[in-house]
Design a protein around this motif. Structure first.
Motif, mmCIF file in Angstrom:
data_model
loop_
_atom_site.group_PDB
_atom_site.id
_atom_site.type_symbol
_atom_site.label_atom_id
_atom_site.label_comp_id
_atom_site.label_asym_id
_atom_site.label_seq_id
_atom_site.Cartn_x
_atom_site.Cartn_y
_atom_site.Cartn_z
ATOM 1 N N VAL A 79 -34.889 46.643 -6.804
ATOM 2 C CA VAL A 79 -36.234 46.227 -7.171
ATOM 3 C C VAL A 79 -36.144 45.335 -8.394
ATOM 4 O O VAL A 79 -35.174 45.391 -9.161
ATOM 5 C CB VAL A 79 -37.173 47.416 -7.471
ATOM 6 N N LEU A 80 -37.141 44.502 -8.560
ATOM 7 C CA LEU A 80 -37.287 43.693 -9.757
ATOM 8 C C LEU A 80 -38.361 44.341 -10.619
ATOM 9 O O LEU A 80 -39.492 44.544 -10.171
ATOM 10 C CB LEU A 80 -37.692 42.264 -9.396
ATOM 11 N N GLY A 81 -38.011 44.701 -11.825
ATOM 12 C CA GLY A 81 -38.963 45.305 -12.736
ATOM 13 C C GLY A 81 -39.426 44.303 -13.780
ATOM 14 O O GLY A 81 -38.611 43.597 -14.376
ATOM 15 N N VAL A 82 -40.737 44.220 -13.967
ATOM 16 C CA VAL A 82 -41.315 43.353 -14.991
ATOM 17 C C VAL A 82 -42.070 44.252 -15.966
ATOM 18 O O VAL A 82 -43.048 44.895 -15.588
ATOM 19 C CB VAL A 82 -42.277 42.310 -14.393
ATOM 20 N N LEU A 83 -41.602 44.320 -17.200
ATOM 21 C CA LEU A 83 -42.270 45.106 -18.238
ATOM 22 C C LEU A 83 -42.843 44.128 -19.248
ATOM 23 O O LEU A 83 -42.116 43.350 -19.864
ATOM 24 C CB LEU A 83 -41.278 46.053 -18.923
ATOM 25 N N ALA A 84 -44.166 44.146 -19.385
ATOM 26 C CA ALA A 84 -44.843 43.168 -20.233
ATOM 27 C C ALA A 84 -45.671 43.860 -21.300
ATOM 28 O O ALA A 84 -46.391 44.816 -21.017
ATOM 29 C CB ALA A 84 -45.735 42.260 -19.385
ATOM 30 N N SER A 85 -45.562 43.378 -22.516
ATOM 31 C CA SER A 85 -46.433 43.798 -23.615
ATOM 32 C C SER A 85 -47.468 42.706 -23.831
ATOM 33 O O SER A 85 -47.113 41.529 -23.966
ATOM 34 C CB SER A 85 -45.625 44.018 -24.896
ATOM 35 N N ILE A 86 -48.742 43.098 -23.860
ATOM 36 C CA ILE A 86 -49.842 42.154 -23.963
ATOM 37 C C ILE A 86 -50.492 42.308 -25.340
ATOM 38 O O ILE A 86 -50.862 43.424 -25.725
ATOM 39 C CB ILE A 86 -50.901 42.392 -22.870
ATOM 40 N N PHE A 87 -50.668 41.195 -26.056
ATOM 41 C CA PHE A 87 -51.169 41.235 -27.434
ATOM 42 C C PHE A 87 -52.500 40.506 -27.554
ATOM 43 O O PHE A 87 -52.774 39.552 -26.799
ATOM 44 C CB PHE A 87 -50.157 40.580 -28.380
ATOM 45 N N ASN A 88 -53.316 40.946 -28.514
ATOM 46 C CA ASN A 88 -54.552 40.239 -28.810
ATOM 47 C C ASN A 88 -54.280 39.114 -29.814
ATOM 48 O O ASN A 88 -53.132 38.875 -30.211
ATOM 49 C CB ASN A 88 -55.632 41.202 -29.334
ATOM 50 N N GLY A 89 -55.351 38.417 -30.229
ATOM 51 C CA GLY A 89 -55.167 37.286 -31.124
ATOM 52 C C GLY A 89 -54.630 37.669 -32.486
ATOM 53 O O GLY A 89 -54.063 36.827 -33.197
ATOM 54 N N GLY A 90 -54.781 38.937 -32.869
ATOM 55 C CA GLY A 90 -54.264 39.395 -34.145
ATOM 56 C C GLY A 90 -52.833 39.869 -34.093
ATOM 57 O O GLY A 90 -52.297 40.355 -35.096
ATOM 58 N N GLY A 91 -52.205 39.754 -32.921
ATOM 59 C CA GLY A 91 -50.815 40.159 -32.773
ATOM 60 C C GLY A 91 -50.614 41.643 -32.538
ATOM 61 O O GLY A 91 -49.492 42.140 -32.606
ATOM 62 N N ARG A 92 -51.706 42.372 -32.251
ATOM 63 C CA ARG A 92 -51.600 43.802 -31.974
ATOM 64 C C ARG A 92 -51.422 44.020 -30.469
ATOM 65 O O ARG A 92 -52.075 43.373 -29.650
ATOM 66 C CB ARG A 92 -52.865 44.533 -32.422
ATOM 67 N N PRO A 93 -50.527 44.947 -30.059
ATOM 68 C CA PRO A 93 -50.389 45.244 -28.635
ATOM 69 C C PRO A 93 -51.635 45.934 -28.108
ATOM 70 O O PRO A 93 -52.171 46.843 -28.736
ATOM 71 C CB PRO A 93 -49.168 46.170 -28.575
ATOM 72 N N VAL A 94 -52.106 45.477 -26.957
ATOM 73 C CA VAL A 94 -53.325 45.995 -26.345
ATOM 74 C C VAL A 94 -53.015 46.718 -25.034
ATOM 75 O O VAL A 94 -53.619 47.735 -24.715
ATOM 76 C CB VAL A 94 -54.323 44.851 -26.079
ATOM 77 N N LEU A 95 -52.068 46.182 -24.285
ATOM 78 C CA LEU A 95 -51.700 46.736 -22.988
ATOM 79 C C LEU A 95 -50.191 46.711 -22.831
ATOM 80 O O LEU A 95 -49.510 45.855 -23.399
ATOM 81 C CB LEU A 95 -52.313 45.921 -21.834
ATOM 82 N N VAL A 96 -49.697 47.638 -22.036
ATOM 83 C CA VAL A 96 -48.334 47.568 -21.523
ATOM 84 C C VAL A 96 -48.436 47.574 -20.002
ATOM 85 O O VAL A 96 -49.138 48.411 -19.424
ATOM 86 C CB VAL A 96 -47.473 48.752 -21.996
ATOM 87 N N VAL A 97 -47.769 46.630 -19.381
ATOM 88 C CA VAL A 97 -47.813 46.482 -17.926
ATOM 89 C C VAL A 97 -46.417 46.684 -17.361
ATOM 90 O O VAL A 97 -45.439 46.127 -17.877
ATOM 91 C CB VAL A 97 -48.340 45.084 -17.533
ATOM 92 N N ASP A 98 -46.317 47.485 -16.315
ATOM 93 C CA ASP A 98 -45.057 47.690 -15.602
ATOM 94 C C ASP A 98 -45.287 47.308 -14.151
ATOM 95 O O ASP A 98 -46.121 47.912 -13.464
ATOM 96 C CB ASP A 98 -44.617 49.152 -15.703
ATOM 97 N N LEU A 99 -44.589 46.284 -13.677
ATOM 98 C CA LEU A 99 -44.725 45.795 -12.313
ATOM 99 C C LEU A 99 -43.398 45.990 -11.598
ATOM 100 O O LEU A 99 -42.360 45.530 -12.077
ATOM 101 C CB LEU A 99 -45.118 44.321 -12.323
ATOM 102 N N VAL A 100 -43.426 46.700 -10.471
ATOM 103 C CA VAL A 100 -42.213 46.972 -9.704
ATOM 104 C C VAL A 100 -42.319 46.245 -8.369
ATOM 105 O O VAL A 100 -43.246 46.485 -7.582
ATOM 106 C CB VAL A 100 -42.011 48.481 -9.476
ATOM 107 N N LEU A 101 -41.355 45.354 -8.094
ATOM 108 C CA LEU A 101 -41.381 44.482 -6.923
ATOM 109 C C LEU A 101 -40.154 44.748 -6.054
ATOM 110 O O LEU A 101 -39.029 44.627 -6.541
ATOM 111 C CB LEU A 101 -41.377 43.008 -7.352
ATOM 112 N N PRO A 102 -40.329 45.118 -4.784
ATOM 113 C CA PRO A 102 -39.172 45.275 -3.901
ATOM 114 C C PRO A 102 -38.352 43.993 -3.839
ATOM 115 O O PRO A 102 -38.892 42.900 -3.635
ATOM 116 C CB PRO A 102 -39.808 45.598 -2.540
ATOM 117 N N GLY A 103 -37.052 44.124 -4.041
ATOM 118 C CA GLY A 103 -36.197 42.951 -4.133
ATOM 119 C C GLY A 103 -36.132 42.114 -2.880
ATOM 120 O O GLY A 103 -35.908 40.900 -2.953
ATOM 121 N N ASP A 104 -36.337 42.721 -1.712
ATOM 122 C CA ASP A 104 -36.247 41.955 -0.477
ATOM 123 C C ASP A 104 -37.532 41.211 -0.150
ATOM 124 O O ASP A 104 -37.575 40.433 0.808
ATOM 125 C CB ASP A 104 -35.864 42.864 0.697
#
Length: 243
Positions: A208-233
């Motif tokens: 699988v391809l894993g995408v882990l993303a940290s999302i920040f607001n305009g002040g540089g504070r983390p607002v969300l964490v996103v984990d996306l798991v994609l079947p490699g095939d």
């Protein structure tokens, strides 16, 4: 063996055809693609398959999808033939109600050490988690999980079980006036966890391809964490850049 056994999935064939039409000028930069209904008729497939193809094109940075307006071909930036893929941004703009998806769970729980660190909150503090499984008409295509500090989720529908009628980015701006400004992504190729294997109906030895993303607001504070798991095939990410 017949040639059909080697044919790519239906959605991948649609992706290839649309990209060819963009390359040959049939769909020039900025143009509106045919509607989902038109594509269903053209390719003789189900709506979930068309939606999946459009989501892949968005994930690769080929098109932009605007809720209620349609899908538009992106203009290539100067000096590049295509824009870089933006998995984190693409998933934040997905409209769950427009896709074939199931909200597996949504609600409050205690932050694990890893999530707490990414969100810059104390370990064990309350966060809202939302897990959504997306499918086409053939199989599960990706598993999306988002974590948000509970105070940021108040007044939103992130902790509710029904599919969202707007992308998370648009939903947060409309409900909280919160603008997401910056994304840091980490991509990894790995085997699925036991839970991911069960939900995505994948063998434990598959990739699988894993995408882990940290999302920040305009002040540089983390607002969300996103984990996306994609079947490699089913997925590939490509990039285009100048040397």
């Amino acid at each position: 063996m017949s040639s059909e056994e080697f044919a790519p999935p239906k959605y991948a064939q649609i992706v290839q055809t649309i990209r060819q039409k963009i390359a040959d000028g049939t769909y020039p930069p900025g143009s509106l693609l045919p509607s989902e209904t038109q594509l269903v008729r053209e390719f003789k497939v189900s709506r979930p398959t068309v939606v999946r193809a459009l989501q892949v094109l968005q994930l690769r940075g080929v098109i932009e999808r605007e809720h209620g307006k349609g899908s538009f071909v992106k203009a290539a930036p100067p000096g590049a033939s295509n824009q870089n893929p933006r998995p984190g941004r693409a998933v934040l703009d997905r409209v769950e109600a427009d896709e074939n998806c199931t909200v597996i769970d949504a609600g409050s729980l205690a932050a694990t050490a890893g999530i707490a660190k990414l969100l810059d909150v104390p370990e064990g503090s309350t966060v809202v988690r939302r897990r959504v499984l997306f499918r086409d008409d053939e199989r599960p295509t990706d598993l999306f999980t988002v974590w948000c500090p509970v105070h940021q989720a108040e007044g939103t529908q992130l902790g509710e079980a029904q599919p969202l009628t707007a992308g998370i980015r648009q939903h947060l701006q409309a409900s909280k006036g919160l603008k997401l400004q910056h994304v840091v992504e980490r991509l990894s190729a790995r085997h699925p966890s036991a839970d991911e294997s069960k939900v995505l109906k994948l063998p434990k030895s598959s990739a699988v391809l894993g995408v882990l993303a940290s999302i920040f607001n305009g002040g540089g504070r983390p607002v969300l964490v996103v984990d996306l798991v994609l079947p490699g095939d089913l997925h590939e990410l490509e990039d285009s850049y100048s040397l």
